[in-house]
Enzyme design. Sequence first.
Site, PDB file in Angstrom:
ATOM      1  N   ASN A  62       0.774  -1.066  -0.035  1.00 21.57           N
ATOM      2  CA  ASN A  62       0.005  -0.013  -0.076  1.00 21.57           C
ATOM      3  C   ASN A  62       0.850   1.204   0.024  1.00 21.57           C
ATOM      4  O   ASN A  62       1.876   1.377   0.809  1.00 21.57           O
ATOM      5  CB  ASN A  62      -0.987   0.124   1.060  1.00 21.57           C
ATOM      6  CG  ASN A  62      -0.302   0.066   2.444  1.00 21.57           C
ATOM      7  OD1 ASN A  62       0.717  -0.786   2.807  1.00 21.57           O
ATOM      8  ND2 ASN A  62      -1.159   0.372   3.434  1.00 21.57           N
ATOM      9  N   GLU A  64       0.598   5.303   0.448  1.00 18.00           N
ATOM     10  CA  GLU A  64      -0.547   6.029   1.164  1.00 18.00           C
ATOM     11  C   GLU A  64      -0.193   7.428   0.486  1.00 18.00           C
ATOM     12  O   GLU A  64       0.823   7.845  -0.190  1.00 18.00           O
ATOM     13  CB  GLU A  64      -0.638   6.265   2.616  1.00 18.00           C
ATOM     14  CG  GLU A  64      -1.188   4.644   2.986  1.00 18.00           C
ATOM     15  CD  GLU A  64      -1.560   4.716   4.506  1.00 18.00           C
ATOM     16  OE1 GLU A  64      -1.066   5.636   5.342  1.00 18.00           O
ATOM     17  OE2 GLU A  64      -2.287   3.723   4.937  1.00 18.00           O
ATOM     18  N   ASN A  65      -0.758   8.511   0.624  1.00 20.13           N
ATOM     19  CA  ASN A  65      -0.491   9.767   0.316  1.00 20.13           C
ATOM     20  C   ASN A  65      -1.126  11.043   1.375  1.00 20.13           C
ATOM     21  O   ASN A  65      -2.239  10.654   1.920  1.00 20.13           O
ATOM     22  CB  ASN A  65      -1.055  10.172  -1.015  1.00 20.13           C
ATOM     23  CG  ASN A  65      -0.677  11.514  -1.814  1.00 20.13           C
ATOM     24  OD1 ASN A  65      -1.163  12.551  -1.325  1.00 20.13           O
ATOM     25  ND2 ASN A  65       0.439  11.384  -2.521  1.00 20.13           N
ATOM     26  N   TYR A  68      -5.379  11.732   1.371  1.00 26.01           N
ATOM     27  CA  TYR A  68      -5.611  10.527   1.453  1.00 26.01           C
ATOM     28  C   TYR A  68      -6.153   9.610   0.369  1.00 26.01           C
ATOM     29  O   TYR A  68      -5.762   8.407   0.014  1.00 26.01           O
ATOM     30  CB  TYR A  68      -6.724  10.311   2.513  1.00 26.01           C
ATOM     31  CG  TYR A  68      -6.239  10.733   3.985  1.00 26.01           C
ATOM     32  CD1 TYR A  68      -4.787  11.168   4.191  1.00 26.01           C
ATOM     33  CD2 TYR A  68      -6.861  10.309   5.099  1.00 26.01           C
ATOM     34  CE1 TYR A  68      -4.316  11.529   5.355  1.00 26.01           C
ATOM     35  CE2 TYR A  68      -6.357  10.709   6.658  1.00 26.01           C
ATOM     36  CZ  TYR A  68      -4.977  11.380   6.733  1.00 26.01           C
ATOM     37  OH  TYR A  68      -4.687  11.611   7.819  1.00 26.01           O
ATOM     38  N   CYS A  73      -4.181   0.683  -2.309  1.00 26.33           N
ATOM     39  CA  CYS A  73      -3.880  -0.690  -1.688  1.00 26.33           C
ATOM     40  C   CYS A  73      -2.829  -1.591  -2.370  1.00 26.33           C
ATOM     41  O   CYS A  73      -2.822  -1.362  -3.648  1.00 26.33           O
ATOM     42  CB  CYS A  73      -5.169  -1.314  -1.865  1.00 26.33           C
ATOM     43  SG  CYS A  73      -6.559  -0.734  -0.792  1.00 26.33           S
ATOM     44  N   GLU A  75      -3.038  -4.548  -2.762  1.00 24.21           N
ATOM     45  CA  GLU A  75      -3.530  -5.553  -3.886  1.00 24.21           C
ATOM     46  C   GLU A  75      -3.745  -5.071  -5.407  1.00 24.21           C
ATOM     47  O   GLU A  75      -3.080  -5.536  -6.437  1.00 24.21           O
ATOM     48  CB  GLU A  75      -4.654  -6.118  -3.842  1.00 24.21           C
ATOM     49  CG  GLU A  75      -4.825  -6.883  -2.376  1.00 24.21           C
ATOM     50  CD  GLU A  75      -5.261  -6.145  -1.209  1.00 24.21           C
ATOM     51  OE1 GLU A  75      -4.567  -4.802  -0.978  1.00 24.21           O
ATOM     52  OE2 GLU A  75      -5.835  -6.492  -0.161  1.00 24.21           O
ATOM     53  N   CYS A 112     -10.284  -5.370   0.325  1.00 23.56           N
ATOM     54  CA  CYS A 112     -11.256  -4.392   0.262  1.00 23.56           C
ATOM     55  C   CYS A 112     -12.172  -4.248  -0.811  1.00 23.56           C
ATOM     56  O   CYS A 112     -11.635  -5.419  -1.864  1.00 23.56           O
ATOM     57  CB  CYS A 112     -10.822  -2.995   0.424  1.00 23.56           C
ATOM     58  SG  CYS A 112     -10.382  -2.122  -1.135  1.00 23.56           S
ATOM     59  N   CYS A 115     -10.608  -3.399  -4.427  1.00 20.24           N
ATOM     60  CA  CYS A 115      -9.514  -4.442  -4.673  1.00 20.24           C
ATOM     61  C   CYS A 115     -10.200  -5.623  -5.279  1.00 20.24           C
ATOM     62  O   CYS A 115      -9.701  -6.043  -6.394  1.00 20.24           O
ATOM     63  CB  CYS A 115      -8.638  -4.752  -3.585  1.00 20.24           C
ATOM     64  SG  CYS A 115      -7.646  -3.336  -3.239  1.00 20.24           S
TER      65      CYS A 115
END
Length: 162
Positions: A62, A64-65, A68, A73, A75, A112, A115
């Site tokens: 994953n 992130e930034n 957000y 993710c 996957e 999730c 994904c």
Amino acid sequence: MKRKSLNIQYKEYSNTNDLPEEYKLLAQKAKEAVKTSYSPYSEFAVGAALLLENGEFILGSNQENGAYPSGLCAERVALFCAGTTYPNVPVDAMAIAASYKGVAVAEPIAPCGACRQVMIETQNIGKRPYKVIMIGANKTVVVDNVSFLLPFTFSDISNAVK
Ligand code: THU
């Protein structure tokens, strides 16, 4: 009106050492991918590893930034990388591992919804089911077909209007 039900099958292993031989390395790769996660905001690090039908491994974690929703993710990072590196090579299996604040999660990490949608598209492109190996410290769960994780799948518009 008819009442119907769907049944999904899955296997449970007490740990990744009990997985079939051909998936032990894949599970190891997913755990290694966790270490490459960029997740300063959630501190939830996820690793995904794909084994392709040509024997190649593709890893994702994953990313992130600070804005957000711009993050992605593990996957999908892995699946989109596979689609770019080896277009049209079917996936044989995906393994997913995670840690929170540096400690491996106890329960298996399940992908999730977004994904799962991408996973099913990859499965459709490959024209064959692939395994999803969800790793937790307490147990590891395996499904043999992405469809088990996403019943009533939306696949494409032409399907929906048939
Ligand atoms: N995340 C994944 O990478 N995969 C999942 O299956 C669930 C969630 C990431 C997104 C975000 O960076 C962090 O985990 C917390 O939700």
